[in-house]
Design an enzyme around this catalytic site. Sequence first.
Site, PDB file in Angstrom:
ATOM      1  N   GLU A  26       0.858  -1.187   0.000  1.00 56.21           N
ATOM      2  CA  GLU A  26       0.000   0.000   0.000  1.00 56.21           C
ATOM      3  C   GLU A  26       0.893   1.236   0.000  1.00 56.21           C
ATOM      4  O   GLU A  26       2.015   1.204   0.523  1.00 56.21           O
ATOM      5  CB  GLU A  26      -0.875  -0.028   1.269  1.00 56.21           C
ATOM      6  CG  GLU A  26      -1.794   1.170   1.404  1.00 56.21           C
ATOM      7  CD  GLU A  26      -2.888   0.971   2.475  1.00 56.21           C
ATOM      8  OE1 GLU A  26      -2.900  -0.092   3.131  1.00 56.21           O
ATOM      9  OE2 GLU A  26      -3.713   1.887   2.623  1.00 56.21           O
ATOM     10  N   ASN A  71      -6.736   1.461   2.864  1.00 50.09           N
ATOM     11  CA  ASN A  71      -7.456   2.707   3.135  1.00 50.09           C
ATOM     12  C   ASN A  71      -7.038   3.818   2.172  1.00 50.09           C
ATOM     13  O   ASN A  71      -7.821   4.698   1.838  1.00 50.09           O
ATOM     14  CB  ASN A  71      -7.200   3.149   4.578  1.00 50.09           C
ATOM     15  CG  ASN A  71      -7.737   2.152   5.595  1.00 50.09           C
ATOM     16  OD1 ASN A  71      -8.573   1.313   5.270  1.00 50.09           O
ATOM     17  ND2 ASN A  71      -7.258   2.233   6.827  1.00 50.09           N
ATOM     18  N   ASN A 171     -12.097  -0.763  -1.014  1.00 54.55           N
ATOM     19  CA  ASN A 171     -11.457  -1.370   0.152  1.00 54.55           C
ATOM     20  C   ASN A 171     -12.261  -1.079   1.406  1.00 54.55           C
ATOM     21  O   ASN A 171     -12.602   0.082   1.666  1.00 54.55           O
ATOM     22  CB  ASN A 171     -10.051  -0.782   0.327  1.00 54.55           C
ATOM     23  CG  ASN A 171      -9.375  -1.283   1.596  1.00 54.55           C
ATOM     24  OD1 ASN A 171      -8.985  -2.443   1.681  1.00 54.55           O
ATOM     25  ND2 ASN A 171      -9.253  -0.406   2.595  1.00 54.55           N
ATOM     26  N   GLU A 172     -12.559  -2.123   2.169  1.00 56.83           N
ATOM     27  CA  GLU A 172     -13.208  -1.991   3.487  1.00 56.83           C
ATOM     28  C   GLU A 172     -14.288  -0.922   3.513  1.00 56.83           C
ATOM     29  O   GLU A 172     -14.282  -0.037   4.377  1.00 56.83           O
ATOM     30  CB  GLU A 172     -12.150  -1.707   4.564  1.00 56.83           C
ATOM     31  CG  GLU A 172     -11.188  -2.842   4.757  1.00 56.83           C
ATOM     32  CD  GLU A 172     -10.247  -2.691   5.955  1.00 56.83           C
ATOM     33  OE1 GLU A 172     -10.214  -1.612   6.577  1.00 56.83           O
ATOM     34  OE2 GLU A 172      -9.549  -3.672   6.252  1.00 56.83           O
ATOM     35  N   TYR A 243      -6.772  -8.928  11.443  1.00 55.45           N
ATOM     36  CA  TYR A 243      -5.478  -8.687  12.100  1.00 55.45           C
ATOM     37  C   TYR A 243      -5.585  -9.213  13.521  1.00 55.45           C
ATOM     38  O   TYR A 243      -6.456  -8.779  14.277  1.00 55.45           O
ATOM     39  CB  TYR A 243      -5.141  -7.196  12.090  1.00 55.45           C
ATOM     40  CG  TYR A 243      -4.883  -6.683  10.684  1.00 55.45           C
ATOM     41  CD1 TYR A 243      -3.672  -6.937  10.052  1.00 55.45           C
ATOM     42  CD2 TYR A 243      -5.852  -5.972   9.988  1.00 55.45           C
ATOM     43  CE1 TYR A 243      -3.433  -6.495   8.751  1.00 55.45           C
ATOM     44  CE2 TYR A 243      -5.628  -5.523   8.690  1.00 55.45           C
ATOM     45  CZ  TYR A 243      -4.415  -5.790   8.074  1.00 55.45           C
ATOM     46  OH  TYR A 243      -4.191  -5.349   6.789  1.00 55.45           O
ATOM     47  N   GLU A 291      -6.347  -9.324   3.213  1.00 53.73           N
ATOM     48  CA  GLU A 291      -5.501  -8.715   4.263  1.00 53.73           C
ATOM     49  C   GLU A 291      -5.543  -9.648   5.459  1.00 53.73           C
ATOM     50  O   GLU A 291      -6.623  -9.894   6.009  1.00 53.73           O
ATOM     51  CB  GLU A 291      -6.013  -7.335   4.666  1.00 53.73           C
ATOM     52  CG  GLU A 291      -5.791  -6.267   3.614  1.00 53.73           C
ATOM     53  CD  GLU A 291      -6.127  -4.858   4.114  1.00 53.73           C
ATOM     54  OE1 GLU A 291      -5.943  -4.576   5.324  1.00 53.73           O
ATOM     55  OE2 GLU A 291      -6.587  -4.060   3.294  1.00 53.73           O
ATOM     56  N   GLN A 351       1.443  -6.658   5.363  1.00 51.67           N
ATOM     57  CA  GLN A 351       1.794  -6.326   4.004  1.00 51.67           C
ATOM     58  C   GLN A 351       3.157  -6.945   3.688  1.00 51.67           C
ATOM     59  O   GLN A 351       3.547  -7.876   4.386  1.00 51.67           O
ATOM     60  CB  GLN A 351       1.781  -4.814   3.834  1.00 51.67           C
ATOM     61  CG  GLN A 351       0.368  -4.228   4.111  1.00 51.67           C
ATOM     62  CD  GLN A 351       0.197  -2.767   3.690  1.00 51.67           C
ATOM     63  OE1 GLN A 351       1.018  -2.198   2.990  1.00 51.67           O
ATOM     64  NE2 GLN A 351      -0.899  -2.153   4.141  1.00 51.67           N
TER      65      GLN A 351
HETATM   66  O1  AHR Z   1      -3.062  -2.957   6.016  1.00 50.70           O
HETATM   67  C1  AHR Z   1      -3.284  -1.796   6.753  1.00 50.70           C
HETATM   68  C2  AHR Z   1      -4.719  -1.318   6.672  1.00 50.70           C
HETATM   69  O2  AHR Z   1      -5.549  -2.222   7.324  1.00 50.70           O
HETATM   70  C3  AHR Z   1      -5.316  -1.193   5.290  1.00 50.70           C
HETATM   71  O3  AHR Z   1      -5.030   0.012   4.690  1.00 50.70           O
HETATM   72  C4  AHR Z   1      -6.779  -1.312   5.561  1.00 50.70           C
HETATM   73  O4  AHR Z   1      -7.471  -1.861   4.473  1.00 50.70           O
HETATM   74  C5  AHR Z   1      -6.862  -2.152   6.811  1.00 50.70           C
HETATM   75  O5  AHR Z   1      -7.694  -1.605   7.758  1.00 50.70           O
END
Ligand code: AHR
Length: 502
Positions: A26, A71, A171-172, A243, A291, A351
């Site tokens: 990103e 994001n 995205n999201e 995450y 992700e 990432q």
């Molecule tokens: O990977 C970091 C961020 O985590 C990304 O930009 C977003 O899509 C997610 O919330």
Amino acid sequence: MKSNIVLNKKFAISKIDDRLFGSFIEHLGRAVYGGIFEPGHETADEDGFRQDVLEMVKELQVPVVRYPGGNFVSAYNWEDSIGPVEERPVRLDLAWKSTEPNTVGLNEFAKWAKKADTEVMMAINLGTKGISDARNVVEYCNHPGGSYWSDLRKEHGYEEPHDFKLWCLGNEMDGPWQVGHKSAYEYGRLADEAAKAIKLFDPELELVVCGSSTNQMPTFPEWEREVLEECYDNVDYLSLHIYLKNPENDLETFLASPMGMDDFIDTVTKTCDYVKAKKRSKKTINLSFDEWNVWFHSDEQDQETYKKEPWQVGPPLLEDIYTFEDALVVGGMLNSLIRHSDRVKIGCLAQLVNVIAPIMTENDGTVWKQTIFYPFYYGSRYGRGTALNLQVESPSYDNKTYGSVPYIDATAVCNDEKDELTLFVINRNSKEEMDLEVSLDGFEGYRIVEHALMVHDDIKATNTKDNQNNVVPTEGSGLSVEGGVLKGKLAKLSWNCIRLSK
Ligand code: AHR
């Protein structure tokens, strides 16, 4: 303690899509500026790409890299990133309170991806932009020539189309933090129309629609249902993001947390199939886990950076320094993906460089591998083939969040072309080693060719620029194959990649 695993060549889950081992870059922090791109660096090539980083990326053999966000993409003008570099506007990136110089844009990234032997999974802005922008960027990237956007690409020095096959529709978009956040209905409608326009251009392109940004969102899994009801026929994959964290420093719960990923995938699969049934559709929507990682170490530090010096170019953000226990959890997350490879076809470790990443760099300096590099490396290299359906009998332990959790977490992948069988086995027991027996039905004559073992006395051990090989796999011992049974002891708190061949 003793565990038994039964595996049989005939009991397959699915052929694994190679793209399960993808990653993500990103425009965030030092992923691009100071990560893959640093023109003044001693290893930089003629395009400014760090070759020391490229070499490490190539070691991971990532088949696909998602780009440019995240994001970031939700307020991104892709047009700012093309044409002569000196004429490109400098913009504020609202997502990460940074300044985007647009020195690296989509053409440069396509060039980098070629050098890294990977494909680009391109994300489109559906936050501040819409259908028109979506069709334009696809035409710019993929049309051979003879139209406004494709001829512009040629003018910019890229005669051949980039031919990006895989596209993310935003995205999201469920996240209130997202620029241009939408309700499920609003987003579902927009995604459907954008997808329709893209498929009118090329029905072969594969499209990923946004699912929930975590399974903890209050709108999960209603979001998935509502979005899919609007766009089911025009999209191919639904995205998942997760995450994992260890905020309370609770090892047992943290090690069990990949089970949350299993639950997440199961629920999303059922939601997709519910919409399929409701629509009386013959089409199955598969999943793109685009992700996934451990992310929490850098949270406070990032708040400080925003407070002290916002709007930097390439600020040090999301620079989690990973521990040995994080590597065990990443190994567990990979096992979850392999176990669900019948529905999860795409995965992106989020990432790749500097930003919650397996690869770290120092500006104007060295590059090194974080602890999480290694389970991903072995997964990507030896997790290609067919995932097998294992019967695992293991003692278990109780923990706060996930109830009863087996100490042993195992997957197996069989690669017929190479006559290889690979097991990824984690012993979550922090106190005792585990006696293991695996019956290898259908793998007569196979013997161990490698046992990569990750184990460390200090669960918080890290790799740093000055101590780069503190946490690395070593060659394990004590396992053997006798009469079609793999036997031996697994070290306490260990990640193991056991490779067998004829
Ligand atoms: O990977 C970091 C961020 O985590 C990304 O930009 C977003 O899509 C997610 O919330």
